[in-house]
Every structure is written in structure tokens, then in C-alpha cells.
Design a protein around this motif. Structure first.
Motif, mmCIF file in Angstrom:
data_model
loop_
_atom_site.group_PDB
_atom_site.id
_atom_site.type_symbol
_atom_site.label_atom_id
_atom_site.label_comp_id
_atom_site.label_asym_id
_atom_site.label_seq_id
_atom_site.Cartn_x
_atom_site.Cartn_y
_atom_site.Cartn_z
ATOM 1 N N ASN A 1 13.037 48.657 55.449
ATOM 2 C CA ASN A 1 14.172 49.053 56.285
ATOM 3 C C ASN A 1 13.825 49.017 57.768
ATOM 4 O O ASN A 1 14.634 48.610 58.606
ATOM 5 N N ILE A 2 12.601 49.427 58.106
ATOM 6 C CA ILE A 2 12.190 49.450 59.512
ATOM 7 C C ILE A 2 12.147 48.029 60.077
ATOM 8 O O ILE A 2 12.635 47.765 61.183
ATOM 9 N N LYS A 3 11.574 47.101 59.305
ATOM 10 C CA LYS A 3 11.510 45.713 59.770
ATOM 11 C C LYS A 3 12.909 45.112 59.884
ATOM 12 O O LYS A 3 13.194 44.364 60.822
ATOM 13 N N PHE A 4 13.770 45.449 58.927
ATOM 14 C CA PHE A 4 15.129 44.916 58.972
ATOM 15 C C PHE A 4 15.878 45.433 60.197
ATOM 16 O O PHE A 4 16.553 44.671 60.900
ATOM 17 N N ILE A 5 15.763 46.717 60.472
ATOM 18 C CA ILE A 5 16.431 47.278 61.653
ATOM 19 C C ILE A 5 15.865 46.665 62.933
ATOM 20 O O ILE A 5 16.606 46.373 63.885
ATOM 21 N N PHE A 6 14.547 46.453 62.958
ATOM 22 C CA PHE A 6 13.921 45.785 64.102
ATOM 23 C C PHE A 6 14.535 44.398 64.329
ATOM 24 O O PHE A 6 14.843 44.013 65.467
#
Length: 406
Positions: free
Chosen positions: A13-18
Motif C-alpha cells: 500500500n505504501i509503494k502504491f500510494i507513493f
């Protein structure tokens, strides 16, 4: 079922939001970086005001004309690969626009407008798929990134042009940011083939046209976007003609776009307080109206508060318009189709606004009449908000028919 080698494995999720933030940062400098340079280009005598009017309307028109291409690309290539193509076209368009000739300026603008139309249409469906439970909030985060990118384009366009002693190189420099997003997207996000179970179908897309709710979302998107792109395209020119310097006009626009990030992230949270989104929409449209009066018609002492209020209103209105696409969709398939309709039809309508204002400027029509045109658009957007903001959504019933439910 896809072969094992082609199965999609989502990033964290963190990479996707980034990735959403990085891509969002690239979708507005292409538009906002040109506006502060328009008085300088006009003074050079290379392009007439009429030609510049067409140049400001062209990317918005392309947003509308190419947005419906996104579902077709998704069916053929998959959403990830389609977005990759969009980022490639965006990078190339930004680079071409930086070559100082009329042909490349228009060709680059055409390319970047089409790319943004495709990318912007794909993202709501992608967010709905990846983070269903938080889709509205993540849409706000993505919109915040859009606003920050727009502010960067407006704020640094003139300083970069002064540093490089060239407005064309200033435009060219934004291709570096787009290439960064392309590399990050390709590196982090898997690129599987098309997923038939996700890809929208033509029959479903046509079914949206029979539902007033879909038209209301589209017209809301179009009318509020028209105001936004008038600001992107002509606010610095209007301010320069009122006696402000190029630099101050650029900073006023930059501050207005920068504070959009605040309301872009806050508006979806505020909208959750009520059962529908009409109160939140009314608040942001009031901000826009008051900001326009203070900035365009008020004394110079009100220019900064006016710029801030205008930005808060426009950031919130755009964020809520995108959020409505997600909230009014029962699943990712419908979100993809509704996004194509709302942004395709909406941006096509929105392109009329910058063109009309450009023609009015070319005809030396005064600021009061131009402001009345802006308020006419704002009034229509408010009416559409009262309709589209009601708590309803589009879903498929057990018979496979698209219906509107409360």
C-alpha cells in the motif's frame, strides 16, 4: 485465468500510494507551467493572443477527447501497461513542447493533453481496485499531489526561464519529472496483460448514458474543471493586465494552486460527515466565488486572501468531483466507465471556458464582464453539485442491468 507468469501481484500500500503521488505531481505542471509564460511569449510577438487562446484550450480539449480511449486500452493491454503508455506520451510531449517552434509547441501540447486524459481516467478505477475501503481518501491524496504539481509549475516556470534565459527550455525541463515517474512506475508496478474480468465492456459503458446520475457527475466535472483551466490558462495574464508584475502574478497563481492541496485532502474527510456530499460541495463553491471577487475585483490588499480562498475552493471542488466518480460506482468496472464518461465528456465541455476567456481578452473586454462569465459557470457547477452530491450509486442488479440505487 492468467498464466502464472502474468498474474498481477500488487505492490504494498505504501509503494502504491507513493506511485499515485508521483504520478499526480506530473499531471498539472504540463498545464500550469505555460500560463505564467504567456505574457512573455505574447510580448515577443511570436504568437498572437488568439493563437495562445487556442493553445490553452487544446490540452483541456485533448483531456476530454482521449479520456474515452482509456477503457479501450485497458481491454487491449491492461490498466498497468496502458498507464505506462500514457507516461511515455506525457514525457515525449513535454520534451517536444520545449522546442521553440509553433509546430512542436502544438504537437507537444496535443500529446501531453492526450496522455493526461488517459492517465487521469485510469487512476480512479485503479484506486478503486487496489484500495477499495479507502478509495475516497486515497483519491484526496492523489488530488493533493495534483495540486502540488500545479503549484510547482506555476511557481518555478518564470524562475527557470530566467535561469536558463529561455521560456522554451523552462517548458522542456518538466519532462525530467515525467521521466522519473515513468521509471518508478515501471520499476515498482507489475505490468501484467489485460485482465478480462476487470476490463470495462462497451455495452456497460453505453448503459451509463441512460442514467441521469452519470450525466450529473459528468457535467459537474466539466463545469468545475472549466473554471480550473481558466485559472491555469489565463489568471496570470489577467493579473498582469491589472498592473501586477509577471513574477507576482505567477506567485499569486502558485499560492492559489498550492493551497489546493489542503482542501484536496480535507474535502473527502469533510464529505464523510454528511450522508451525501452536497454540503461539502456548497462550501467549496462559496470559497471559489468569494475568492474570484477578492482577487479580480477587490482592492490589491485582498489579492493574497483572494488567491488563498480561490485555491481552497478549487482544490476541494476537484477532489470532490473525482471522489464522486468513486463513490457513485458500485465496483471498479463501473468506476472505470464512469471515469471515462465524466472526464471525457467533462473535459471536452471544460475546454470551451479557456477559449472563451482568451477570445474576450483578445477583444479587450473588461475584467468585470469576464468575471460575470466565471460566475455563470460557477452557478451551473453549483446546480450540478446539488444533483450529483446526493447519496446514490450505480450498480448492476441480479439480472446484470445497471441501476441507480440509494
Amino acid at each position: 485465468m492468467l498464466p502464472t507468469s502474468q498474474k498481477r501481484k500488487s505492490p504494498s500500500n505504501i509503494k502504491f500510494i507513493f506511485l499515485m503521488i508521483l504520478i499526480g505531481l506530473n499531471l498539472r505542471p504540463a498545464l500550469s507551467s505555460l500560463a505564467p509564460l504567456l505574457p512573455r511569449i505574447e510580448n515577443e510577438g511570436t504568437l498572437s493572443v488568439l493563437t495562445l487562446s487556442l493553445l490553452t484550450a487544446l490540452p483541456v480539449l485533448c483531456l476530454g477527447l482521449f479520456a474515452p480511449l482509456a477503457p479501450w486500452l485497458t481491454r487491449q493491454l491492461g490498466i498497468e501497461r496502458s498507464l505506462t503508455i500514457g507516461l511515455i506520451i506525457l514525457s515525449a510531449g513535454l520534451a517536444l513542447r520545449g522546442i521553440a517552434s509553433i509546430f512542436t509547441l502544438y504537437l507537444g501540447t496535443l500529446m501531453l493533453g492526450s496522455a493526461i486524459g488517459i492517465i487521469g481516467t485510469l487512476l480512479p478505477a485503479l484506486v478503486k481496485r487496489e484500495l477499495t475501503g479507502s478509495a475516497d481518501i486515497i483519491t484526496g491524496v492523489y488530488t493533493m499531489a495534483l495540486c502540488l504539481g500545479g503549484a510547482l509549475g506555476a511557481a518555478f516556470s518564470i524562475p527557470i526561464a530566467n535561469l536558463l534565459n529561455s521560456w522554451s527550455l523552462s517548458l522542456f525541463s518538466w519532462s525530467c519529472l515525467a521521466l522519473t515517474a515513468l521509471i518508478a512506475w515501471w520499476w515498482i508496478m507489475p505490468q501484467p496483460a489485460a485482465e478480462p474480468q476487470f476490463s470495462p465492456h462497451k455495452r456497460q459503458a453505453r448503459a451509463l448514458l441512460n442514467h441521469p446520475l452519470a450525466w450529473q457527475v459528468m457535467l459537474l466535472m466539466g463545469s468545475q474543471s472549466s473554471l480550473a483551466y481558466i485559472v491555469f490558462g489565463w489568471l496570470p495574464t489577467l493579473l498582469v493586465r491589472q498592473g501586477y508584475s509577471e513574477s507576482e502574478a505567477g506567485w499569486l497563481m502558485s499560492i492559489s494552486i498550492l493551497v489546493q492541496a489542503i482542501s484536496a485532502i480535507a474535502a473527502p474527510w469533510f464529505a464523510r460527515i454528511s450522508k451525501d456530499q452536497r454540503p461539502a460541495l456548497l462550501v467549496v463553491f462559496i470559497f471559489i466565488g468569494v475568492g474570484l471577487v477578492m482577487l479580480l475585483l477587490g482592492p490589491t490588499s485582498l489579492r493574497w486572501p483572494g488567491s488563498i480562498l480561490l485555491g481552497l475552493g478549487q482544490g476541494g471542488s476537484f477532489s470532490l468531483a473525482l471522489t464522486l466518480i468513486v463513490l457513485r460506482s458500485g465496483d471498479a468496472k463501473i468506476a472505470g466507465d464512469l471515469s471515462a464518461l465524466a472526464q471525457g465528456g467533462g473535459y471536452t465541455i471544460a475546454a470551451i471556458g479557456p477559449l472563451i476567456v482568451g477570445l474576450m481578452i483578445d477583444a479587450n473586454i473588461g475584467i468585470y464582464k469576464i468575471t460575470w462569465v466565471l460566475f455563470a459557470i460557477l452557478g451551473f457547477a453549483t446546480y450540478m453539485a446539488l444533483l450529483a452530491g446526493q447519496q446514490r450509486r450505480l450498480e448492476f442488479n441480479q439480472q446484470g442491468q445497471l441501476v441507480t440505487i440509494k
